[in-house]
Design a protein around this motif. Structure first.
Motif, PDB file in Angstrom:
ATOM      1  N   LEU A  68       0.838  -1.206   0.000  1.00  0.00           N
ATOM      2  CA  LEU A  68       0.000   0.000   0.000  1.00  0.00           C
ATOM      3  C   LEU A  68       0.875   1.259   0.000  1.00  0.00           C
ATOM      4  CD1 LEU A  68      -2.833   1.235   0.132  1.00  0.00           C
ATOM      5  CD2 LEU A  68      -2.686   1.116   2.638  1.00  0.00           C
ATOM      6  N   LEU A  69       1.908   1.253   0.843  1.00  0.00           N
ATOM      7  CA  LEU A  69       2.840   2.379   0.866  1.00  0.00           C
ATOM      8  C   LEU A  69       3.617   2.463  -0.448  1.00  0.00           C
ATOM      9  CD1 LEU A  69       4.227   1.984   4.507  1.00  0.00           C
ATOM     10  CD2 LEU A  69       2.704   3.790   3.678  1.00  0.00           C
ATOM     11  N   GLY A  70       3.977   1.298  -0.987  1.00  0.00           N
ATOM     12  CA  GLY A  70       4.690   1.268  -2.257  1.00  0.00           C
ATOM     13  C   GLY A  70       3.858   1.848  -3.389  1.00  0.00           C
ATOM     14  N   LEU A  71       2.549   1.615  -3.329  1.00  0.00           N
ATOM     15  CA  LEU A  71       1.648   2.173  -4.333  1.00  0.00           C
ATOM     16  C   LEU A  71       1.697   3.696  -4.324  1.00  0.00           C
ATOM     17  CD1 LEU A  71      -0.649   2.024  -6.419  1.00  0.00           C
ATOM     18  CD2 LEU A  71      -2.260   1.795  -4.510  1.00  0.00           C
ATOM     19  N   PHE A  72       1.694   4.285  -3.145  1.00  0.00           N
ATOM     20  CA  PHE A  72       1.756   5.746  -3.044  1.00  0.00           C
ATOM     21  C   PHE A  72       3.091   6.286  -3.565  1.00  0.00           C
ATOM     22  CE2 PHE A  72      -1.482   5.068   0.408  1.00  0.00           C
ATOM     23  CZ  PHE A  72      -2.520   5.677  -0.281  1.00  0.00           C
ATOM     24  N   LEU A  73       4.185   5.547  -3.323  1.00  0.00           N
ATOM     25  CA  LEU A  73       5.491   5.978  -3.810  1.00  0.00           C
ATOM     26  C   LEU A  73       5.580   5.903  -5.339  1.00  0.00           C
ATOM     27  CD1 LEU A  73       7.896   4.284  -1.217  1.00  0.00           C
ATOM     28  CD2 LEU A  73       7.488   6.734  -1.482  1.00  0.00           C
ATOM     29  N   MET A  74       4.993   4.852  -5.907  1.00  0.00           N
ATOM     30  CA  MET A  74       5.082   4.642  -7.354  1.00  0.00           C
ATOM     31  C   MET A  74       4.070   5.473  -8.128  1.00  0.00           C
ATOM     32  SD  MET A  74       6.965   2.765  -9.435  1.00  0.00           S
ATOM     33  CE  MET A  74       7.460   1.279  -8.540  1.00  0.00           C
ATOM     34  N   LEU A  75       3.014   5.934  -7.453  1.00  0.00           N
ATOM     35  CA  LEU A  75       1.896   6.596  -8.123  1.00  0.00           C
ATOM     36  C   LEU A  75       2.304   7.768  -9.025  1.00  0.00           C
ATOM     37  CD1 LEU A  75      -1.120   6.046  -8.229  1.00  0.00           C
ATOM     38  CD2 LEU A  75      -1.455   7.747  -6.426  1.00  0.00           C
ATOM     39  N   PRO A  76       3.069   8.755  -8.539  1.00  0.00           N
ATOM     40  CA  PRO A  76       3.401   9.892  -9.407  1.00  0.00           C
ATOM     41  C   PRO A  76       4.213   9.505 -10.640  1.00  0.00           C
ATOM     42  CG  PRO A  76       4.676   9.970  -7.380  1.00  0.00           C
ATOM     43  CD  PRO A  76       3.630   8.933  -7.187  1.00  0.00           C
ATOM     44  N   PHE A  77       5.128   8.549 -10.492  1.00  0.00           N
ATOM     45  CA  PHE A  77       5.945   8.108 -11.628  1.00  0.00           C
ATOM     46  C   PHE A  77       5.110   7.294 -12.620  1.00  0.00           C
ATOM     47  CE2 PHE A  77       8.610   8.291  -7.799  1.00  0.00           C
ATOM     48  CZ  PHE A  77       9.548   9.232  -8.189  1.00  0.00           C
ATOM     49  N   GLY A  78       4.294   6.378 -12.074  1.00  0.00           N
ATOM     50  CA  GLY A  78       3.487   5.531 -12.939  1.00  0.00           C
ATOM     51  C   GLY A  78       2.413   6.300 -13.691  1.00  0.00           C
ATOM     52  N   LEU A  79       1.766   7.255 -13.025  1.00  0.00           N
ATOM     53  CA  LEU A  79       0.730   8.045 -13.680  1.00  0.00           C
ATOM     54  C   LEU A  79       1.305   8.915 -14.796  1.00  0.00           C
ATOM     55  CD1 LEU A  79      -1.557   9.172 -10.706  1.00  0.00           C
ATOM     56  CD2 LEU A  79      -2.024   7.432 -12.452  1.00  0.00           C
ATOM     57  N   THR A  80       2.501   9.449 -14.584  1.00  0.00           N
ATOM     58  CA  THR A  80       3.159  10.247 -15.620  1.00  0.00           C
ATOM     59  C   THR A  80       3.398   9.416 -16.871  1.00  0.00           C
ATOM     60  OG1 THR A  80       4.278  11.601 -13.953  1.00  0.00           O
ATOM     61  CG2 THR A  80       5.182  11.639 -16.173  1.00  0.00           C
TER      62      THR A  80
END
Length: 302
Positions: free
Chosen positions: A193-205
């Motif tokens: 869950l924490l990893g999802l928040f970390l990856m979110l800005p990079f993945g969404l871009t």
């Protein structure tokens, strides 16, 4: 004392866990061949969090501030950086080479346990570490001797995979601080869950400019399988299998990881198994056997 049937079940579960982990190296390489690494990482986390959703609604004691700090450290190294380093690694090197390098995990954990937890290293462990280093050296030198751009790419890929192993080792060492108060499945659920928040800005871009119509149904199946196998299935199989097996004996079964990675690489990705792969594999597996197998014999003789 456990029955031979119980041991057989445990050994089977450990074997399946490592076969899944090794095979996932090849599947990850296939996925990042058609999409950005950070996008694949984001999809992996989204699927894993959905699959482990029941863990977030379980009643129980709240996590303390110290537990949250440990979870953040584990997540940053063991899920976020590990995922990025491993996927960038297999993008530049073969799944077979990545499998051999990741099988050095027990030796790396031993080194970090000595540095961080001040645990003593036995003579057998030292030999295992030396053989693991020699195995990686054989792979690296065999690639760089060719003098081609492919060799440079493979070296970069191998370095990324080595970094992934170090990140995973940090995760393993720090996880010892949480296993006494949190269940393993809850730890992995919150880590993702924490990893999802970390990856979110990079993945969404990356997702913003990516054409999802290029992903075939078969590739969607690989992506979903990778996420479930890495975050749920392999984790549960390993925990269930290692419950009644000494840690040193369980370590023997990590030998199946590079074998599965090599199988997927050769059969499905059409990679060539070179002499360097075989020599490196023999060195690393010999190290695992030296570090773990004698203990099992002594236990059986008692």
């Amino acid at each position: 004392m456990h029955s031979s049937k119980s041991n057989t079940v445990s050994y089977s579960l450990l074997t399946l866990a490592m076969l899944l982990t090794g095979a996932n190296i090849g599947f990850g390489k296939a996925a990042v061949a058609i999409m950005p690494v950070v996008l694949f990482g984001l999809l992996r986390y989204v699927i894993a969090v959905i699959a482990m959703a029941p863990q977030y609604f379980k009643t129980g004691t709240r996590l303390t501030r110290g537990e949250w700090i440990n979870l953040c450290v584990q997540t940053f190294f063991g899920t976020f950086l590990f995922t990025l380093c491993m996927l960038y690694g297999v993008q530049h090197t073969t799944a077979t080479a990545a499998g051999v390098i990741t099988s050095t995990l027990p030796a790396t954990v031993a080194i970090l346990s000595r540095l961080i937890l001040k645990e003593q290293l036995s003579g057998r462990t030292m030999i295992s570490i030396l053989l693991a280093i020699l195995g990686i050296a054989v792979l690296t030198l065999a690639k760089t001797d060719t003098g081609t751009t492919t060799a440079t790419s493979s070296l970069i890929g191998n370095l990324f995979v080595i970094a992934a192993v170090i990140c995973e080792s940090i995760y393993v060492v720090f996880s010892k601080r949480l296993t006494g108060s949190l269940s393993p499945m809850r730890i992995t659920a919150y880590s993702h869950l924490l990893g999802l928040f970390l990856m979110l800005p990079f993945g969404l871009t990356a997702a913003w400019s990516y054409d999802f119509s290029t992903i075939t149904i078969n590739m969607w199946g690989i992506i979903i399988w990778y996420a479930l196998a890495a975050s749920v299935f392999a984790f549960w199989l390993w925990l269930s299998g290692s419950k009644h097996v000494p840690a040193n004996v369980a370590g023997i079964f990590t030998a199946f990881m590079p074998i599965a990675a090599a199988f997927v690489g050769v059969v499905f990705l059409h990679e060539q198994l070179s002499w360097a792969h075989l020599v490196a594999l023999i060195l690393v597996l010999s190290g695992i056997a030296i570090a773990s197998w004698p203990q099992q014999f002594r236990r059986q003789e008692v």
